[in-house]
Design a protein around this motif. Structure first.
Motif, PDB file in Angstrom:
ATOM      1  N   ASP A   1      33.244  33.307  42.778  1.00  0.00           N
ATOM      2  CA  ASP A   1      34.636  32.458  41.565  1.00  0.00           C
ATOM      3  C   ASP A   1      35.962  32.072  42.997  1.00  0.00           C
TER       4      ASP A   1
ATOM      5  N   MET B   1      35.734  30.305  45.715  1.00  0.00           N
ATOM      6  CA  MET B   1      34.645  28.981  45.675  1.00  0.00           C
ATOM      7  C   MET B   1      36.166  27.225  45.845  1.00  0.00           C
TER       8      MET B   1
ATOM      9  N   ILE C   1      25.648  30.333  42.589  1.00  0.00           N
ATOM     10  CA  ILE C   1      27.223  30.426  42.194  1.00  0.00           C
ATOM     11  C   ILE C   1      27.338  31.848  41.583  1.00  0.00           C
TER      12      ILE C   1
ATOM     13  N   SER D   1      34.150  25.925  40.198  1.00  0.00           N
ATOM     14  CA  SER D   1      32.834  26.006  40.386  1.00  0.00           C
ATOM     15  C   SER D   1      31.499  25.612  39.626  1.00  0.00           C
TER      16      SER D   1
ATOM     17  N   LEU E   1      23.750  29.243  38.856  1.00  0.00           N
ATOM     18  CA  LEU E   1      24.971  29.784  38.006  1.00  0.00           C
ATOM     19  C   LEU E   1      24.941  30.492  36.975  1.00  0.00           C
TER      20      LEU E   1
END
Length: 470
Positions: free
Chosen positions: A40, A43, A66, A86, A98
């Motif tokens: 994060d 990102m 992610i 994100s 994610l």
């Protein structure tokens, strides 16, 4: 001579299997990525650079992971930007993988099965070397490189030289893999393995749990290593829930393959050690250290937040309580580890001893809010350091890291002196533009606008109340 007939180190076998021909240290090769990890905190930079490069889609959304873990929980409003970006990036480019507050990125990558033996993995965090614990080549890269990989699926590498580390014997009681790797880093020094592949072998290594191997692979970067590798075995297969193929079993480096250096250790010679401030290679045996008063203890991070670490601490603290002036923060590395520690009573024991149990995240190991300013470093506001003094340079540090680092030395030194002058002379901080013209003009280092210094009068009073003149 075919690939099966050549004597190769593990890193050479990994790369040769991907490019289809034999390689040697120093060769430049282009390889495809089997998996990439985006955290994060990077990102916003990755997303901006990806679109700046003109890419319209990811080369393979299924291979992108992610993970929001560094800015959890958010310590300032701007941290939320990383979460939003994100989510938006994942939705826009159809990224199915994610994770939000599920745990530390390096724990999740192996625990969730994203990495397999023989994979080539890249992540936007230096401790991406962790995945070498399952027999994968993994290394950290910058956000510009990551943006290019997301668009092309490829990256170039120089085949690294190998430092083989052989450890045989049985470790003494109370000696863990963290003690082992710290001793090795102390011997190599913090730059002693720069762009080298660390290859761990020996019956001591074979007896280690996957969690212990993760700790050592994770710390490989602290000696500058490009990667830190363990040959996959049955423990690896059990941890990942897979059956090893013949090719995966054959990844172990050949014992007689040429290496740059070989370090040999007797496991019985290891003792509990500690890395002393402020360098990771400043290592000393705990038995040789004098007692020192402490204020806070943190148990967690991508290095030591696994179940065996929590259980070791609980065993020591069972039936005891921490000193009244000490704060103990415990952060399990993932939700799975949290649940396991809760199920076997580990968290209850630690809590009864006075520990603060936090949710799974990088926590104190990754939070920008944990930076401290002592002299020239960063810190949270204190009685001596106001919020305005702290936030301005901290914002600059987080939001423009590469620009500041790439300044010519003369300009960088000038900026550092300028920032120091603000801390040294709080009354000389920039006016935010209240319409006054007192003082001398200077460039506002937060907004890059021309501003004026307040030296008194109504403008200075308004600045003082709003925090701009602190």
């Amino acid at each position: 001579m075919g690939l099966t007939e050549m004597k190769m180190t593990m890193i050479e076998k990994l790369i040769a299997a991907k490019v289809g021909h034999a390689v040697k240290p120093g060769d430049i090769v282009t390889v495809g990525a089997d998996r990439v990890m985006l955290d994060d905190i990077m990102m916003p930079f990755i997303a901006a650079k990806f679109e700046e490069m003109g890419f319209q889609k990811l080369w393979d959304p299924e291979k992108v992971v992610i993970i929001c873990d560094h800015l959890v929980p958010a310590s300032q409003v701007d941290d939320i930007r990383a979460y939003k970006l994100s989510n938006e990036f994942a939705a826009k480019y159809d990224v199915p993988n994610l994770h939000r507050s599920d745990g530390i990125c390096h724990q999740l990558m192996t625990e969730a099965g994203y990495v397999k033996p023989g994979d080539l993995v890249f992540g936007t965090d230096s401790h991406t070397t962790t995945y070498g614990c399952v027999g994968a080549f993994s290394t950290g890269i910058g956000y510009t490189e990551m943006a290019a990989v997301l668009g092309t699926g490829e990256i170039w590498l120089r085949v690294p030289e190998t430092i083989r580390i052989e450890i045989n014997g049985e470790l003494p009681a109370n000696v863990m893999s963290k003690d082992v790797i710290l001793r090795i880093i102390g011997d190599l020094t913090a730059a002693g393995a720069t762009y080298r592949a660390l290859e761990f072998t020996g019956d001591t290594v074979e007896a280690m749990s996957l969690s212990s191997r993760m700790t050592m692979a994770n710390m490989g970067i602290e000696a500058g290593a490009k990667c830190a590798l363990f040959a996959p075995d049955e423990k690896t297969a059990e941890y990942l829930g897979i059956e090893l193929t013949d090719a995966e079993r054959a990844l172990a480096g050949d014992a007689d393959a040429p290496c740059e250096k070989v370090l040999r250790y007797r496991a019985e010679d290891f003792v509990p050690v500690m890395a002393l401030p402020s360098n990771v290679d400043h290592v000393a045996a705990i038995r040789d250290l004098e007692p020192v008063a402490i204020d806070q203890v943190f148990l967690g991070s991508c290095t030591n937040g696994r179940l065996e670490d929590l259980m070791a601490a609980a065993e020591i603290l069972k039936g005891k309580h921490i000193a009244p002036f000490v704060k103990l923060i415990v952060t399990p590395a993932s939700r799975k580890i949290w649940e396991e520690a809760e199920a076997n009573g580990t968290l209850a024991t630690l809590s009864a001893a006075g520990a603060m149990i936090t949710h799974p995240a990088a926590s104190a190991a990754g939070e920008p809010a944990a930076y401290s300013r002592t002299g020239s470093a960063w810190s949270r506001p204190t009685i001596e350091t106001s919020s305005a003094e702290w936030e301005a340079p901290r914002w600059r540090f987080i939001s423009r890291p590469r620009r500041v680092r790439q300044l010519p030395r003369s300009r960088a030194n000038s900026r550092r002196q300028h920032v120091k002058s603000v801390f040294k002379n709080p009354a000389s901080a920039r006016c935010s533009g209240h319409g006054e013209t007192q003082g001398i003009p200077r460039r506002d280092f937060r907004t890059r606008r021309r501003g004026r210094l307040c030296r008194g009068g109504a403008c200075a009073e308004r600045c003082r109340r709003s925090g701009f003149n602190r």
